[in-house]
Design an enzyme around this catalytic site. Structure first.
Site, short mmCIF file in Angstrom:
data_model
loop_
_atom_site.label_atom_id
_atom_site.label_comp_id
_atom_site.label_asym_id
_atom_site.label_seq_id
_atom_site.Cartn_x
_atom_site.Cartn_y
_atom_site.Cartn_z
NE ARG A 62 -6.16 -0.44 11.61
CZ ARG A 62 -5.17 -0.50 10.71
NH1 ARG A 62 -4.38 0.55 10.52
NH2 ARG A 62 -4.94 -1.59 10.01
CE LYS B 166 -0.72 -0.09 4.99
NZ LYS B 166 -1.51 -0.73 6.05
C1 LIG Z 1 -0.72 -1.51 6.64
C2 LIG Z 1 -1.15 -2.83 7.15
C3 LIG Z 1 -0.21 -3.86 7.33
C4 LIG Z 1 1.27 -3.66 7.09
O1 LIG Z 1 1.79 -2.88 8.13
P1 LIG Z 1 3.34 -2.54 8.22
O2 LIG Z 1 3.51 -1.89 9.53
O3 LIG Z 1 3.65 -1.67 7.06
O4 LIG Z 1 4.06 -3.86 8.15
C5 LIG Z 1 -0.67 -5.08 7.76
N1 LIG Z 1 -1.97 -5.29 8.00
C6 LIG Z 1 -2.90 -4.34 7.86
C7 LIG Z 1 -4.32 -4.66 8.15
C8 LIG Z 1 -2.52 -3.07 7.44
O5 LIG Z 1 -3.44 -2.12 7.29
#
Ligand SMILES: *Cc1c(COP(=O)(O)O)cnc(C)c1O
Length: 363
Positions: free
Chosen positions: A132, A37
């Site tokens: 969350r 992302k």
């Molecule tokens: C962004 C995200 C991740 C990845 O997180 P990082 O800290 O970049 O490894 C994993 N799971 C969800 C649900 C996320 O939104």
């Protein structure tokens, strides 16, 4: 001179980071979902992660997943944010799997999957303290029961996400809870959960600590791969590159000015109270990049250069380094917040470099 502002993305370093993490976690029986992302679903970065051994790709935006499909990135793709009802059709068309917390959304995914004659995988996300996304553990059985009854939907597994909203650390206790939930769902419904997704980059400390892993067999990693740091304390991970991605910006003014503003002081461009300590005359440089492109507090400047602040289009530095003359370009490292903004800004050029394929290309 190279275009600025510019993100330079070293694919070899990203490859090294991803493959190192894949290998370390494989020893613990954990696969990696590479999270794209922050790269806006860059096909080059996604492909690099896949070459390095990530098992699947994950992204929180269906637009990014669509971009990777369009670029024919050959991978199983997971939508890792709960789909919007209004995007359910696109999610079914382009993602193989989605992370879900609302039965109403899963019903809609089922309807769209039937229309498209597709099967859609669902990972049910469980709330384990970070507050969350996630189904409350006591409601999980009911959600799984209905999900199992929905046509064209397959329950692929469960997952959780910690350390995002509240900074709750993944530990033996909350991870054991996730494993227990996986065991009890399997016993209750006589099914096999293929995926137990333990979390994000914040889970690495727990996963590599030697603690019992239980049922966790997948982590969704973005920041650790791209920036080489863990995310509980933002420390560099041993053996990983923290400079795989850098930002270069160009000096458009360099002058000696008073450190103290003159006149009646009100608000700054972004409503902050300005700093007003008198440090005499300072050498100031302005770079042509701003809040619209970066988080000024998320840039790490070279030694001897201080970041003083930014408005929409101007980043103010102070330094006695004589090379900060007009036209010079300054190279910064970025934290995640600066990275996502720079990737998203259409004013920031991206350059991918890779010695192994011997091609530098713009994207
Ligand atoms: C962004 C995200 C991740 C990845 O997180 P990082 O800290 O970049 O490894 C994993 N799971 C969800 C649900 C996320 O939104």
């Amino acid at each position: 001179m190279m275009a600025a502002p510019r993100l330079e993305i070293n694919l070899d370093k990203i490859y090294h980071n991803a493959s190192t993490l894949v290998k370390r976690l494989a020893c613990r029986g954990i696969s990696v979902t590479g999270v794209t992302k922050a790269t806006l679903g860059s096909a080059e970065i996604a492909t690099t992660m896949l070459r390095a051994g990530v098992k699947a790709l994950g992204d929180s935006r269906v637009e990014n997943i669509e971009a990777m499909r369009f670029a024919q990135v050959p991978a199983s793709m997971a939508m890792i944010r709960s789909p919007m009802l209004s995007q359910a059709k696109r999610v079914v068309m382009h993602a193989d799997v989605s992370c879900n917390t609302e039965i109403e959304v899963i019903r809609k995914l089922s309807v769209e999957a039937q229309k498209a004659d597709r099967t859609h995988g669902v990972i049910l996300m469980v709330e384990l303290g970070d507050l969350r996304e996630g189904i409350m553990p006591d409601d999980l059985i009911d959600t799984v029961r209905e999900t199992l009854s929905l046509p064209n939907i397959v329950v692929k597994g469960i997952g959780t996400n910690l350390a995002c909203r509240s900074g709750v650390s993944p530990d033996s206790k909350n991870m054991a809870k996730l494993s227990d939930l996986a065991d009890s769902l399997e016993a209750t419904f006589g099914l096999t959960l293929e995926i137990v997704s333990g979390g994000n980059s914040a889970n690495l400390e727990w996963a590599l600590s030697g603690a019992a892993i239980g049922r966790v067999n997948d982590l969704r990693l973005g920041e650790a791969i791209l920036l080489g740091c863990e995310t509980l304390h933002r420390q560099p991970i041993d053996g990983l590159h923290t400079d795989a991605i850098t930002l270069s910006a160009e000096v458009i003014e360099a002058k000696v000015k008073p450190s103290q503003p003159s006149g009646t002081i009100a608000q700054t461009a972004f409503g902050e109270a300005p700093a007003v300590t008198d440090r005499g005359l300072v050498t100031q440089a302005i770079l042509a990049v701003g809040q619209q492109d970066i988080d000024p507090y998320g840039l790490i400047a070279p030694a001897g250069i201080d970041i003083m602040g930014a408005s929409s289009d101007h980043l103010i530095l102070e330094s006695d380094r004589s090379e900060l003359s007009v036209g010079a370009q300054v190279i910064f490292q970025l934290n995640y917040s600066a990275l996502v903004r720079a990737m998203t800004s259409s004013f920031v050029t991206r350059i991918m470099t890779s010695a192994s394929t011997d091609k530098d290309y713009l994207s």
